[in-house]
Design a protein around this motif. Structure first.
Motif, PDB file in Angstrom:
ATOM      1  N   LEU A 119       0.823  -1.205   0.000  1.00 48.47           N
ATOM      2  CA  LEU A 119       0.000   0.000   0.000  1.00 48.47           C
ATOM      3  C   LEU A 119       0.863   1.264   0.000  1.00 48.47           C
ATOM      4  O   LEU A 119       1.757   1.412   0.836  1.00 48.47           O
ATOM      5  CB  LEU A 119      -0.912  -0.007   1.234  1.00 48.47           C
ATOM      6  CG  LEU A 119      -2.045   1.012   1.277  1.00 48.47           C
ATOM      7  CD1 LEU A 119      -3.025   0.791   0.126  1.00 48.47           C
ATOM      8  CD2 LEU A 119      -2.805   0.915   2.608  1.00 48.47           C
ATOM      9  N   VAL A 120       0.575   2.167  -0.922  1.00 51.37           N
ATOM     10  CA  VAL A 120       1.305   3.441  -0.979  1.00 51.37           C
ATOM     11  C   VAL A 120       0.412   4.599  -0.550  1.00 51.37           C
ATOM     12  O   VAL A 120       0.851   5.512   0.138  1.00 51.37           O
ATOM     13  CB  VAL A 120       1.838   3.726  -2.399  1.00 51.37           C
ATOM     14  CG1 VAL A 120       2.687   5.001  -2.407  1.00 51.37           C
ATOM     15  CG2 VAL A 120       2.632   2.555  -2.924  1.00 51.37           C
ATOM     16  N   ALA A 121      -0.837   4.570  -0.997  1.00 52.60           N
ATOM     17  CA  ALA A 121      -1.756   5.650  -0.642  1.00 52.60           C
ATOM     18  C   ALA A 121      -3.160   5.091  -0.561  1.00 52.60           C
ATOM     19  O   ALA A 121      -3.530   4.160  -1.298  1.00 52.60           O
ATOM     20  CB  ALA A 121      -1.691   6.777  -1.670  1.00 52.60           C
ATOM     21  N   PHE A 122      -3.946   5.662   0.349  1.00 52.02           N
ATOM     22  CA  PHE A 122      -5.305   5.176   0.581  1.00 52.02           C
ATOM     23  C   PHE A 122      -6.147   6.320   1.105  1.00 52.02           C
ATOM     24  O   PHE A 122      -5.665   7.147   1.883  1.00 52.02           O
ATOM     25  CB  PHE A 122      -5.279   4.047   1.617  1.00 52.02           C
ATOM     26  CG  PHE A 122      -6.643   3.590   2.059  1.00 52.02           C
ATOM     27  CD1 PHE A 122      -7.304   2.577   1.373  1.00 52.02           C
ATOM     28  CD2 PHE A 122      -7.280   4.185   3.142  1.00 52.02           C
ATOM     29  CE1 PHE A 122      -8.569   2.159   1.759  1.00 52.02           C
ATOM     30  CE2 PHE A 122      -8.551   3.778   3.539  1.00 52.02           C
ATOM     31  CZ  PHE A 122      -9.188   2.758   2.848  1.00 52.02           C
ATOM     32  N   GLY A 123      -7.416   6.325   0.684  1.00 47.72           N
ATOM     33  CA  GLY A 123      -8.363   7.275   1.234  1.00 47.72           C
ATOM     34  C   GLY A 123      -9.760   6.688   1.266  1.00 47.72           C
ATOM     35  O   GLY A 123     -10.149   5.954   0.353  1.00 47.72           O
ATOM     36  N   SER A 124     -10.502   6.986   2.323  1.00 54.11           N
ATOM     37  CA  SER A 124     -11.872   6.496   2.475  1.00 54.11           C
ATOM     38  C   SER A 124     -12.784   7.687   2.725  1.00 54.11           C
ATOM     39  O   SER A 124     -12.663   8.371   3.759  1.00 54.11           O
ATOM     40  CB  SER A 124     -11.934   5.523   3.660  1.00 54.11           C
ATOM     41  OG  SER A 124     -13.261   5.136   3.929  1.00 54.11           O
ATOM     42  N   MET A 125     -13.688   7.941   1.792  1.00 54.41           N
ATOM     43  CA  MET A 125     -14.585   9.094   1.923  1.00 54.41           C
ATOM     44  C   MET A 125     -15.560   8.908   3.087  1.00 54.41           C
ATOM     45  O   MET A 125     -15.888   7.779   3.459  1.00 54.41           O
ATOM     46  CB  MET A 125     -15.389   9.273   0.631  1.00 54.41           C
ATOM     47  CG  MET A 125     -14.533   9.611  -0.566  1.00 54.41           C
ATOM     48  SD  MET A 125     -15.509   9.542  -2.102  1.00 54.41           S
ATOM     49  CE  MET A 125     -16.528  11.022  -1.907  1.00 54.41           C
ATOM     50  N   ASP A 126     -16.060  10.004   3.611  1.00 52.60           N
ATOM     51  CA  ASP A 126     -17.043   9.943   4.686  1.00 52.60           C
ATOM     52  C   ASP A 126     -18.250   9.121   4.232  1.00 52.60           C
ATOM     53  O   ASP A 126     -18.849   9.388   3.187  1.00 52.60           O
ATOM     54  CB  ASP A 126     -17.520  11.364   5.057  1.00 52.60           C
ATOM     55  CG  ASP A 126     -16.358  12.222   5.567  1.00 52.60           C
ATOM     56  OD1 ASP A 126     -15.302  11.657   5.911  1.00 52.60           O
ATOM     57  OD2 ASP A 126     -16.521  13.453   5.602  1.00 52.60           O
TER      58      ASP A 126
END
Lengths: 138, 138, 138, 138
Positions: B44-51
């Motif tokens: 994993l290099v980058a991750f985002g989880s929206m609201d």
């Protein structure tokens, strides 16, 4: 709403800002870090891994963020429990837990709303980068 | 350097830009997504989880990104293998693999350098957001 | 509170009432069930396993509750996705996911606040017991 | 019946009563707990997580309940084994085991019939709540 409880949880925008601030601090310190923010349910919200960061730190920073939901940093948690080996050995084995320094709770208006963890440098560097993430919310 | 191979791998800055672009696309489409980028080593290099994004998609997007290291999108991979149940059942059980659409390989100068995965919407939305991540590199 | 999102989550008292209602329904139907309620973060809030209930259902009911955070019952989810084997095979392998009927989302004022899952009987019995849990909140 | 053994195991009704008593005790002490009861086969029978209880304690209380099938509380188990690091390190790594205090065996007529575990407070609070669960059977 009846039958429910209301939880405040770190949001995506703030979590992303925290990871970016932790990594900006790492650049400043000259180390290469992995940084993670988890929400109040212990779920990953934002993550970043700098070029050349230790692979072990990918798991490490997520464990640190999760464990800090205790409401205290992982370094301080260890300091508080270190004289009781049953706790040191016991908690270390829980899924996603760790006593390695570098995890800090995200506390807003006196309430834990998530956790940040940084892994890949020395403990001092990890804590400094996590703190930079916390400071980014001010 | 003898005894070594040189690997080209998506870097932190580009991976972060890809996740941000995938999520910008999700805002545009009105869905709530989880997005992940993995490097050439599957990390994993980058991750985002929206609201409000689906919790299942946190794991899902990482599986999609990982599986796309095959060099083909997860949706196309399924289309290519679907008539051979030994492959469909077999690969589905591998740790981190999935045939669910929404994973795309990151190909630069004809070489796979990582993968992006998006999860939380319909397959069409997931693919569109992954593609937006790829397009952000152009 | 800035930097956070507000989540409504099923509370302990309601979750316990739901498990008890699911099991009361099982007694009425003459089956032996396992029942679980998870919160909005996918974490276990209440669980009960009747005397003689299938051990497989201990995991099963928790997977069903977790998967229903999708916002739709596991039986209906399968009906919606069954013609796309990439989704059927794919999602079935996600940690804590299942397409087996018997999971229902807990929806209050139009918002998913958790999930209930029941496992150990026929799918019809499992769904009926989960529904009894939902009805207990009315 | 030849070829079989007869097992006495805590039943659903008693296990549910024990979890409720542990949580009633937690309310009295002003802490927020997770409580679990496992049967003679080490399987979860009843579980409850109070509003705001530590997520780490969800796993923790189940490990404690499981480990107490040893026939001795987890705190006393540690005290008995602490001078033999092969046991301390070894057992800590077993799936579902822990030396953290707060697990107590359920002993009826001199026979272990299950275990209760409580996690989320101090060790003293955890033990007090587990004991309240045991006392509820008297």
């Amino acid at each position: 709403m009846s039958n429910t409880i209301t939880k405040q949880s770190i949001n995506y925008e703030a979590a992303t800002k925290m990871v970016a601030a932790a990594i900006t601090k790492a650049v400043e310190l000259g180390c290469r870090q992995n940084a993670a923010v988890v929400d109040i349910g212990g779920r990953l919200v934002a993550f970043g891994s700098m070029d050349g960061a230790l692979i072990l730190g990918i798991e490490g920073c997520q464990r640190k963020a999760f464990t800090s939901l205790f409401g205290v940093g992982t370094e301080d948690l260890y300091a508080a429990l270190k004289d009781d080996p049953s706790l040191v050995h016991g908690l270390s084995h829980f899924t996603n837990a760790t006593f390695v320094g570098g995890g800090l709770p995200i506390i807003i208006d006196g309430e834990v709303v998530g956790g940040i963890g940084v892994g890949g440098g020395t403990v001092e560097e990890d804590v400094a980068c996590s703190q930079a993430g916390i400071d980014a919310l001010a």
